[in-house]
Scaffold this motif. Structure first.
Motif, PDB file in Angstrom:
ATOM      1  N   THR A 185     -10.746 -42.475  37.866  1.00  0.00           N
ATOM      2  CA  THR A 185     -10.101 -41.840  38.411  1.00  0.00           C
ATOM      3  C   THR A 185      -9.924 -40.604  39.181  1.00  0.00           C
ATOM      4  OG1 THR A 185     -11.102 -40.231  36.731  1.00  0.00           O
ATOM      5  CG2 THR A 185      -9.279 -41.496  35.523  1.00  0.00           C
ATOM      6  N   ALA A 186     -11.463 -40.745  39.049  1.00  0.00           N
ATOM      7  CA  ALA A 186     -12.086 -38.858  40.403  1.00  0.00           C
ATOM      8  C   ALA A 186     -12.283 -39.507  41.682  1.00  0.00           C
ATOM      9  CB  ALA A 186     -13.156 -38.743  39.930  1.00  0.00           C
ATOM     10  N   VAL A 200     -10.968 -32.022  41.129  1.00  0.00           N
ATOM     11  CA  VAL A 200     -11.271 -33.513  40.727  1.00  0.00           C
ATOM     12  C   VAL A 200     -12.130 -34.335  39.780  1.00  0.00           C
ATOM     13  CG1 VAL A 200     -10.720 -35.700  40.220  1.00  0.00           C
ATOM     14  CG2 VAL A 200      -8.724 -34.300  41.387  1.00  0.00           C
ATOM     15  N   VAL A 229      -4.961 -36.844  37.363  1.00  0.00           N
ATOM     16  CA  VAL A 229      -5.130 -36.714  39.007  1.00  0.00           C
ATOM     17  C   VAL A 229      -4.691 -37.866  39.703  1.00  0.00           C
ATOM     18  CG1 VAL A 229      -6.969 -38.431  39.985  1.00  0.00           C
ATOM     19  CG2 VAL A 229      -7.122 -37.678  38.105  1.00  0.00           C
ATOM     20  N   ASN A 288      -7.750 -41.920  42.758  1.00  0.00           N
ATOM     21  CA  ASN A 288      -7.493 -40.061  43.419  1.00  0.00           C
ATOM     22  C   ASN A 288      -6.870 -40.595  44.717  1.00  0.00           C
ATOM     23  OD1 ASN A 288      -7.654 -37.102  44.159  1.00  0.00           O
ATOM     24  ND2 ASN A 288      -9.734 -37.320  43.974  1.00  0.00           N
TER      25      ASN A 288
END
Length: 420
Positions: A182-183, A142, A373, A187
């Protein structure tokens, strides 16, 4: 090589690394006194484990030097062990290893964040197995989707991860995620939800049954997190310039507003604003501003903080309504806050948001990134956690949970009080 920018990146990396001990204090203060060592060790275990894995192969997966979804053929095999990155290329703005160090701290923190959902009831060894597998098959790929980018010899853009750059080919704009909404946060929040479902509820789980044993620890942890977050957000520019300054100011404005909003919600709901609420509100604002810190004006950052603080303050009660035991509100703060910050950009991102562009394209790509994600992390985390639970066991025995797992798992007590 620009020594000023190199120093900026290295200092930012040090600030982000401090966030993991800060998280240990934040989480440690929220659990019961007999679990504080266990809780803090989950963060420190992630620091040691992911720090090693990143050097050995994590960076090679996250930054394979090519565009697209992660696959064995896209791993930069020459970067295994980082020996190929020791030399500084001619004309480089900073040493490759400075960027490696900076991104290492992101990987460490993201894994540590997940642990808050399984407080008071997780085996340390099982957590370390989960952390190693999840980092390898979820976080490293990711990170490539979001942070991987490359420049041509003339300095022009050459390639980038599909979330932030790849969607430009189809929609004209890519998702904006400056520092990891997101990451990192979606996540980790999705993985936390999965593990909370796998491990089940704590003994006696109900609203008000588990209260923070050390609010000063929580405030200390929040302060360290906020301090380190300047490296997290401003450092993501990889240069000491105007964009970094915007990110820095927004990292003051949004969490400050979120702190106030959380306290206001507490006052209305429960009659009293709390210190834990202040700390949680600040963190919620920090989470929300992470993807957006370089793409908002300070006023819109304040609005984002107000929204995130209020919504996250309400979202933490969802676990009681929906029946999952997210011990330290990783879902309510990081998943919800990450979603808010990511989707907010669809409306208010400078230049491309709805109020500037008049169309919803930016919101569409933000939603695609967030959902992709979330689904990827939740699914794999659930499978990994379930396999561990069914084989070596992830959860401690109920009697050990009630007694306090510090002595059972680590042979230590957080507080050794002697009477004379």
């Amino acid at each position: 090589m620009d020594q000023g920018n190199t120093a900026f990146i290295l200092i930012a990396a040090a600030l982000v690394l401090l966030m993991t001990p800060g998280l240990a204090f934040f989480y440690g203060g929220l659990v019961k006194a007999k679990s504080v060592i266990s809780m803090m060790m989950l963060s420190f275990g992630a620091l040691g484990l992911i720090g090693v894995l990143w050097v050995v192969y994590g960076y090679a997966i996250a930054f394979p030097g090519s565009e697209g979804l992660i696959a064995p053929w896209s791993i930069d095999w020459s970067a295994i062990g980082l020996e190929s990155l020791l030399e500084v290329p001619d004309g480089a703005a900073y040493p490759p290893l400075a960027f490696v160090a900076f991104q290492a701290t992101f990987a460490i923190l993201t894994v540590a964040l997940v642990s808050g959902a399984i407080a008071d009831r997780a085996k340390f060894g099982a957590w370390m197995v989960f952390a190693a597998i999840w980092a390898t098959v979820v976080y490293f790929p990711v990170a490539s989707w979001v942070f991987n980018f490359g420049l041509a010899d003339d300095g022009s853009f050459a390639y980038g991860g599909w979330i932030t750059y790849g969607m430009q080919e189809f929609f004209g704009v890519g998702a904006i995620d400056f520092a990891g909404g997101t990451a990192v946060h979606i996540n980790a929040g999705a993985a936390a939800l999965a593990l909370a479902l796998v491990l089940g509820k704590r003994v006696g789980f109900s609203k008000g049954a588990h209260v923070p044993h050390n609010p000063p620890f929580v405030l200390l942890g929040a302060g360290l997190l906020w301090f380190g977050w300047f490296g997290f957000n401003a450092g993501s520019e990889l240069a000491a310039d105007g964009t970094a300054a915007v990110a820095f100011v927004n990292t003051i404005a949004a969490p400050a507003a979120a702190l106030l909003a959380w306290l206001l919600v507490e006052k209305i709901k429960d009659g009293k604003p709390t210190s834990v609420g202040a700390a949680s509100g600040a963190v919620a604002g920090l989470v929300a501003i992470t993807p957006a810190c370089a793409a908002l004006t300070p006023i819109w950052a304040i609005v984002l903080g107000l929204v995130a603080g209020a919504v996250c303050a309400l979202a933490i009660d969802l676990k009681f309504k929906w029946g999952f035991d997210d011990s330290l509100d990783v879902v309510g703060i990081h998943l919800v806050g990450g979603l808010i910050g990511t989707l907010y950009l669809g409306f208010f991102a400078n230049g491309t948001g709805l109020i500037y562009s008049g169309n919803l394209t930016q919101l569409l790509v933000q939603a695609i990134a967030a959902v992709a994600v979330l689904a990827y992390s939740f699914t794999l985390a659930y499978v990994i956690g379930l396999v561990i639970q069914k084989t070596i066991g992830f959860r401690v025995k109920n009697e050990d949970e009630l007694a306090g797992i510090d002595t059972v798992v680590h042979g230590e007590k957080g507080y050794e009080l002697e009477t004379v």
